[in-house]
Scaffold this motif. Structure first.
Motif, PDB file in Angstrom:
ATOM      1  N   PHE A 364      -8.625 -46.903 -28.098  1.00  0.00           N
ATOM      2  CA  PHE A 364      -9.111 -45.595 -27.705  1.00  0.00           C
ATOM      3  C   PHE A 364      -8.519 -45.338 -26.378  1.00  0.00           C
ATOM      4  O   PHE A 364      -8.041 -44.217 -26.167  1.00  0.00           O
ATOM      5  CB  PHE A 364     -10.681 -45.648 -27.699  1.00  0.00           C
ATOM      6  N   PHE A 369      -8.140 -40.510 -26.741  1.00  0.00           N
ATOM      7  CA  PHE A 369      -8.547 -39.558 -27.671  1.00  0.00           C
ATOM      8  C   PHE A 369      -9.700 -38.777 -26.715  1.00  0.00           C
ATOM      9  O   PHE A 369     -10.423 -39.199 -25.956  1.00  0.00           O
ATOM     10  CB  PHE A 369      -9.066 -40.081 -28.564  1.00  0.00           C
ATOM     11  N   SER A 371     -13.001 -37.191 -26.333  1.00  0.00           N
ATOM     12  CA  SER A 371     -14.270 -37.968 -26.593  1.00  0.00           C
ATOM     13  C   SER A 371     -15.491 -37.357 -25.621  1.00  0.00           C
ATOM     14  O   SER A 371     -15.277 -36.484 -24.919  1.00  0.00           O
ATOM     15  CB  SER A 371     -14.349 -39.383 -26.481  1.00  0.00           C
ATOM     16  N   THR A 372     -16.776 -37.610 -26.283  1.00  0.00           N
ATOM     17  CA  THR A 372     -17.782 -37.349 -25.280  1.00  0.00           C
ATOM     18  C   THR A 372     -18.998 -38.489 -25.423  1.00  0.00           C
ATOM     19  O   THR A 372     -18.645 -39.211 -26.234  1.00  0.00           O
ATOM     20  CB  THR A 372     -18.440 -36.086 -25.779  1.00  0.00           C
ATOM     21  N   LYS A 373     -19.836 -38.486 -24.497  1.00  0.00           N
ATOM     22  CA  LYS A 373     -21.036 -39.564 -24.984  1.00  0.00           C
ATOM     23  C   LYS A 373     -22.161 -38.853 -25.477  1.00  0.00           C
ATOM     24  O   LYS A 373     -22.641 -37.809 -25.339  1.00  0.00           O
ATOM     25  CB  LYS A 373     -21.301 -39.872 -23.348  1.00  0.00           C
ATOM     26  N   ILE A 393     -19.851 -43.678 -26.944  1.00  0.00           N
ATOM     27  CA  ILE A 393     -18.525 -42.739 -27.083  1.00  0.00           C
ATOM     28  C   ILE A 393     -18.267 -42.579 -28.486  1.00  0.00           C
ATOM     29  O   ILE A 393     -18.125 -43.321 -29.458  1.00  0.00           O
ATOM     30  CB  ILE A 393     -17.487 -43.444 -26.143  1.00  0.00           C
ATOM     31  N   VAL A 394     -18.038 -41.300 -28.584  1.00  0.00           N
ATOM     32  CA  VAL A 394     -17.883 -40.510 -29.766  1.00  0.00           C
ATOM     33  C   VAL A 394     -16.502 -39.642 -29.707  1.00  0.00           C
ATOM     34  O   VAL A 394     -16.600 -38.996 -28.604  1.00  0.00           O
ATOM     35  CB  VAL A 394     -18.991 -39.700 -30.301  1.00  0.00           C
ATOM     36  N   LEU A 395     -15.826 -39.850 -30.617  1.00  0.00           N
ATOM     37  CA  LEU A 395     -14.536 -38.979 -30.669  1.00  0.00           C
ATOM     38  C   LEU A 395     -14.707 -37.547 -30.820  1.00  0.00           C
ATOM     39  O   LEU A 395     -15.794 -37.195 -31.693  1.00  0.00           O
ATOM     40  CB  LEU A 395     -13.325 -39.252 -31.690  1.00  0.00           C
ATOM     41  N   LEU A 396     -14.112 -36.527 -30.301  1.00  0.00           N
ATOM     42  CA  LEU A 396     -14.199 -35.011 -30.283  1.00  0.00           C
ATOM     43  C   LEU A 396     -13.161 -34.818 -31.738  1.00  0.00           C
ATOM     44  O   LEU A 396     -12.019 -34.606 -31.403  1.00  0.00           O
ATOM     45  CB  LEU A 396     -14.054 -34.218 -29.400  1.00  0.00           C
ATOM     46  N   PRO A 398     -11.864 -35.441 -34.635  1.00  0.00           N
ATOM     47  CA  PRO A 398     -10.457 -36.245 -34.948  1.00  0.00           C
ATOM     48  C   PRO A 398     -10.223 -35.379 -36.273  1.00  0.00           C
ATOM     49  O   PRO A 398     -10.788 -35.045 -36.949  1.00  0.00           O
ATOM     50  CB  PRO A 398     -11.319 -37.458 -34.854  1.00  0.00           C
ATOM     51  N   GLU A 412     -19.170 -39.334 -37.429  1.00  0.00           N
ATOM     52  CA  GLU A 412     -18.648 -39.648 -36.244  1.00  0.00           C
ATOM     53  C   GLU A 412     -17.772 -40.870 -36.295  1.00  0.00           C
ATOM     54  O   GLU A 412     -18.012 -41.869 -36.868  1.00  0.00           O
ATOM     55  CB  GLU A 412     -19.587 -39.696 -35.127  1.00  0.00           C
ATOM     56  N   VAL A 415     -16.767 -45.375 -30.799  1.00  0.00           N
ATOM     57  CA  VAL A 415     -15.653 -46.505 -29.982  1.00  0.00           C
ATOM     58  C   VAL A 415     -16.598 -47.646 -29.703  1.00  0.00           C
ATOM     59  O   VAL A 415     -17.479 -47.621 -29.071  1.00  0.00           O
ATOM     60  CB  VAL A 415     -15.212 -45.707 -28.618  1.00  0.00           C
TER      61      VAL A 415
END
Length: 458
Positions: A364, A369, A371-373, A393-396, A398, A412, A415
Motif C-alpha cells: 500500500f 494507493f 484511500s480513505t478511513k 484504511i480502504v482503497l478508493l 481500485p 472493499e 489494508v
C-alpha cells in the motif's frame, strides 16, 4: 602526425566507452542476480522466473536454479528432483561452490515428497564421492571445512524422526459431486475412518488434516508420543472425499483454548467477544489442508448449486483463466498474480479469509494507493496484553486485472497492518465467489479457471 594523434584519441575514447559499457553491464548483472536471490528467499517464484531473459549471460547454477524453482512452482517436484540429481552427480564441477546449495534444495524436495531412501543415498554420495573429490580438485582447506559443516547439517535432517509423510489420492468408482455450505467458509461432510465428519476446507493449512481432541475421541483415536510443531500426530486409516480416497493420513490434533477467561480479564465489548468466538469456532473445526486439496488434481466449485466435484474430463471454454503457483519448497502455499491499479501484485489464495482482498501495508505504501478511513473496516489484533485495533484504511475505487480481464471490485479492498514477504495481497473467499458462478482450481495445469454461469459437471 595530427592524423595519428586523432586516431589514438579515437581509440582511447572507444576503449573508455567499452570499459564503461562493460562496467554498466556488470552492475546490471549484479543487480539482477541480487534480485533473483531476494525473490528466491521470499518464495516469489513467479517474479523470480522473469528476472533473466534468454539473452542474459548467467552461470550454470543460476540456469539450473531457475528451471528447478519453475518446476516447484508448477507442482512438479519430481521434475525438480530429476533436474538436480541428473546434473549434480555427473557434472558437479560446473556448479563449483554451489553444490551444497543445490543439495540443500534437493534434500528439501526429498523430504516434501517422502523420498527418504533417495535422501539417504544423496548424503552418502556427498560424503563418499563429492567430499574427497572436491578435496583434491579445489585443494582449499577453508572451503573443505565449510563443506564438512554443511554436510553435517544435512545429515541432522535425515536423523530426525520422520512423522509427516505425504498423502496420495486414489480414485475409485465414478466421479461424484459433494454438497457444501458456507458457514462462514466452505464446509463439507467427508468420511473419516468410515464416520461422516463436517470439515472445513482451507488453503492456509500446511497440514493434510487437522482435528480436535473431541473428534479424535469420537473416532476412537489415542494420541501417543508422536508430535510435531507442538501438536500430537495420529494417523487416520482412511479419508473419503466423493470418489477419492486417502489412506494412512498424518493428522494433527489441536484445539483453540476456551477464550472466556480472556473476556473476563480484558472486559471486552460484545462485538469483540463475538469476533474472538468466531475465530475459535473456525479453528476448532476439523480442517482439510492444501496437501490433500492439491492431490484432488481438479477442484471445481459451483457456487450457485453449492457443489464440489473433481472432474477428469475436458471442460467448456473458461470465461477467465489465470496461472497459480506453489512456494516455498517445504509446506508450500498457493499464490496467483493480480494487478491493482495497473500495479502487479502476488496474491495468496485464502479460502478461509472472509475479506474480499487484504492488501499488505508495505505494498500500500509502495504505490501510494488512493484511500480513505472507514469506520468498522479495520483489524483486531489479539495479544496477551489486550486488544489493539488497527487504522481502518480502504482503497478508493481500485481497478483489478485478473487473467488479462478488468474486474470491478464487488467489495472493499482493505489494508492490513501485517506484511508477508511472499505476497502483496490476501485473496479471500468473497473474491473467488465474485469471479463467476463456477471456479476450478486445476493443480495439474496450475491454473484457475472461472465461468460466469454454472454448468453441470458429469
Amino acid at each position: 602526425m595530427e592524423d595519428k594523434l586523432i586516431k589514438t584519441l579515437r581509440l582511447m575514447i572507444l576503449g573508455l566507452l567499452t570499459i564503461c559499457s562493460l562496467l554498466c553491464q556488470a552492475q546490471e548483472d549484479k543487480a539482477k542476480m541480487n534480485r533473483f536471490h531476494e525473490l528466491c528467499k521470499a518464495g516469489r517464484y513467479l517474479e523470480m522466473s522473469q528476472v533473466f531473459s534468454n539473452h542474459d549471460s548467467i552461470s550454470p547454477y543460476t540456469i539450473l536454479c531457475s528451471k528447478v524453482y519453475s518446476a516447484i512452482a508448477n507442482n512438479q517436484n519430481r521434475l525438480a528432483i530429476s533436474l538436480i540429481d541428473d546434473n549434480l552427480r555427473y557434472n558437479w564441477k560446473a556448479y563449483s561452490g554451489d553444490v551444497i546449495n543445490l543439495s540443500t534444495i534437493l534434500i528439501k524436495l526429498y523430504l516434501e515428497e517422502g523420498m527418504y531412501e533417495k535422501m539417504a543415498s544423496h548424503l552418502v554420495w556427498l560424503k563418499e564421492e563429492y567430499y574427497p573429490s572436491q578435496l583434491v580438485y579445489y585443494n582449499d582447506k577453508q572451503f573443505t571445512l565449510v563443506v564438512m559443516s554443511q554436510i553435517s547439517e544435512l545429515e541432522k535432517q535425515l536423523k530426525q524422526k520422520v512423522l509427516i509423510t505425504p498423502v496420495h489420492a486414489i480414485r475409485k468408482g465414478d466421479e461424484q459431486t459433494i454438497k457444501f455450505k458456507i458457514d462462514p467458509f466452505i464446509k463439507t461432510q467427508i468420511d473419516i475412518n468410515g464416520t461422516p465428519i463436517e470439515t472445513l476446507w482451507t488453503t492456509y493449512s500446511k497440514f493434510a488434516m487437522t482435528i480436535t481432541h473431541s473428534v479424535a475421541d469420537q473416532l476412537g483415536l489415542v494420541c501417543g508420543q508422536d508430535s510435531a510443531y507442538g501438536c500430537p500426530i495420529v494417523y487416520l486409516d482412511s479419508i473419503r472425499i466423493g470418489n477419492v480416497r486417502f489412506y494412512h493420513v498424518p493428522t494433527f490434533v489441536a484445539d483453540v483454548k476456551d477464550p472466556t477467561p480472556y473476556f473476563i480479564k480484558h472486559k471486552l465489548s460484545r462485538r469483540k467477544i463475538r469476533k474472538i468466538r468466531e475465530f475459535c469456532a473456525k479453528n476448532n473445526t476439523p480442517q482439510i489442508g492444501l496437501p490433500i486439496i492439491k492431490q484432488l488434481e481438479r477442484v471445481a466449485i459451483d457456487w450457485k448449486n453449492q457443489r464440489i466435484s473433481f472432474p477428469i474430463d475436458s471442460l467448456p471454454q473458461a470465461d477467465m483463466e489465470e496461472r497459480m503457483y506453489f512456494a516455498p519448497i517445504r509446506h508450500p502455499v498457493l499464490y496467483m498474480p493480480i494487478s491493482i491499479n495497473t500495479n502487479k501484485a502476488i496474491g495468496q489464495v485464502g479460502l478461509v479469509n472472509g475479506d474480499y482482498i487484504d492488501m499488505s501495508k508495505d505494498f500500500f505504501q509502495k504505490y501510494h494507493f488512493p484511500s480513505t478511513k472507514m469506520k468498522g473496516k479495520g483489524y483486531t489484533l489479539l495479544t496477551e496484553n489486550g486488544i489493539n485495533d488497527s487504522v481502518n484504511i480502504v482503497l478508493l475505487s481500485p481497478s483489478l486485472i485478473v487473467g488479462r480481464q478488468k474486474i470491478v471490485p464487488k467489495e472493499e479492498v482493505l489494508v492490513t497492518p501485517s506484511n508477508n514477504p511472499s505476497c502483496d495481497v490476501q485473496l479471500g473467499l468473497p473474491f473467488f465467489k465474485s469471479l463467476g458462478q463456477t471456479v476450478v482450481f486445476d493443480f495439474k495445469e496450475m491454473k484457475i479457471q472461472t465461468w460466469k454461469k454454472s454448468f453441470m459437471l458429469k
